[in-house]
Design an enzyme around this catalytic site. Sequence first.
Site, short mmCIF file in Angstrom:
data_model
loop_
_atom_site.label_atom_id
_atom_site.label_comp_id
_atom_site.label_asym_id
_atom_site.label_seq_id
_atom_site.Cartn_x
_atom_site.Cartn_y
_atom_site.Cartn_z
N THR A 117 0.86 -1.18 0.00
CA THR A 117 0.00 0.00 0.00
C THR A 117 0.90 1.24 0.00
O THR A 117 1.32 1.69 -1.05
CB THR A 117 -0.97 0.00 1.20
OG1 THR A 117 -0.25 -0.28 2.40
CG2 THR A 117 -2.05 -1.06 1.01
N LYS A 147 3.97 -6.98 3.93
CA LYS A 147 3.71 -5.58 3.63
C LYS A 147 3.38 -4.87 4.92
O LYS A 147 2.89 -5.46 5.89
CB LYS A 147 2.59 -5.41 2.61
CG LYS A 147 1.21 -5.84 3.05
CD LYS A 147 0.43 -4.84 3.89
CE LYS A 147 0.36 -3.49 3.24
NZ LYS A 147 -0.44 -2.55 4.12
N THR A 180 -0.80 -1.79 9.51
CA THR A 180 -1.52 -2.72 8.69
C THR A 180 -0.50 -3.67 8.11
O THR A 180 0.22 -3.36 7.18
CB THR A 180 -2.30 -1.94 7.65
OG1 THR A 180 -3.22 -2.69 7.09
CG2 THR A 180 -1.49 -1.18 6.73
N GLU A 220 6.03 4.64 7.39
CA GLU A 220 5.56 5.77 6.59
C GLU A 220 6.35 7.04 6.93
O GLU A 220 6.38 7.49 8.07
CB GLU A 220 4.07 5.98 6.82
CG GLU A 220 3.24 4.90 6.17
CD GLU A 220 1.76 5.03 6.43
OE1 GLU A 220 0.99 4.45 5.66
OE2 GLU A 220 1.37 5.69 7.42
N ASN A 254 -0.62 10.46 6.05
CA ASN A 254 -1.84 10.06 6.73
C ASN A 254 -2.90 11.15 6.83
O ASN A 254 -4.03 10.90 7.24
CB ASN A 254 -1.51 9.53 8.12
CG ASN A 254 -0.91 8.13 8.05
OD1 ASN A 254 -1.64 7.15 7.87
ND2 ASN A 254 0.39 8.04 8.14
N THR A 297 -8.63 9.94 1.04
CA THR A 297 -9.08 10.69 -0.14
C THR A 297 -7.97 10.89 -1.18
O THR A 297 -8.24 11.39 -2.26
CB THR A 297 -9.63 12.06 0.29
OG1 THR A 297 -8.64 12.75 1.06
CG2 THR A 297 -10.89 11.91 1.09
#
Length: 407
Positions: free
Chosen positions: A152, A178, A189, A276, A402, A407
């Site tokens: 992702t 992942k 996740t 991230e 994040n 969106t």
Amino acid sequence: MAIQFVEGGATAARGFTAWGMHCGIRRNTSKPDLAMICSAVPCSAAAVYTQNLVKGAPILVTKEHLKDGTARAVIVNSGNANTCNADGVEKAERMCRAAAKALGIREDDVIVASTGVIGVPLPIEPIENSVSQLASLLSKDGSLEAAKAIMTTDTVVKNLAVKCTLGGKTVRIGGIAKGSGMIHPNMGTMLCFVTTDAAVSAPVLDTALRAAVDKSFNMVSVDGDTSTNDTCAVMASGLAGNPELTKAEGEDYEIFAGALLELCTALARMLAKDGEGASRLLICTVTGAKDEENAKKAAKGVICSSLVKAAMFGADANWGRVLCAVGYCGAETDVGRVDVSFASKAGGLSVCENGAGIPFSEELAKKVLSEDEVTILVKLRDGDARATAFGCDLTYDYVKINGDYRT
């Protein structure tokens, strides 16, 4: 033969094929979003899942399918977590049904997983329309493609394998994973699919997997959020021909469990380093704890501290934040006897002894903490137990990623 890393990822083990492709879950057609792993023979299987009370629908289905301890295939999509949707279980079951039909296997022999945005209905038609093509593309060289398809916000593919010897037979254990954000101890996740050609009974496989996860993936934190979809599953084909491991004891079991832990730890490090927005991997090793539980608490406490993570982003040797985290994490220790030091390939330096600061070179500290992998060493004086946790620094980019994830 000692444990060695080898090529091949999830298809390094005998009997396994894999592939990944774009099916249409993602708007970006250049990003694959559907992966499959399949075994030529029935496998013993086991899995562990997120401890979040909110669980993705695929977990509920996979738990049912693995009650008999067997599986033959994995089907997983990225771009949508299939979580908190009224029709989630139905669609996870449809994914399994489509994969089973394409592969000519039983529906309840399919492990299903999803990852991506939460609370958005999963478009099932693109998956159902693509599974037959995906099955036709399965390859002994397809692990890397499958690993790409489950990503992702990941920036690095996680695709590794190891080999060892059991009963005179060469055994391979491989896996793909992942995870970049929403990762915190107790499965973060994060998805991980492991394959092996070792002959291992399902109960023993379950024991070895839980032990490996406890010291690897459960010692990772990127941002303090435990995901809804975390799954780590393993399938064992038995095609290596070793005497089947039917008890979680003995030399061969210890070798297998050690190799599995080695693989999971390497993948866990990759997950943490690819957090991230991260610019560096943080490793906290705690020694001298009264027992393993307290060592883990201290190591996790340091890795999870937002203030420590922010200081590491700025290459600031703010050791007081490390000591502070040890003090509030719940570990039983005398903070007046704690030593703290930092290390990287640029060198190492002590910054705290017996709970108090000592003189050190700020210039050297800057160099040590500016490397892409930094180790925080915490020495307690309560016993002989130790533990290591993995994390990353906290950067501006984490908020950017994040701030508009949905969106």
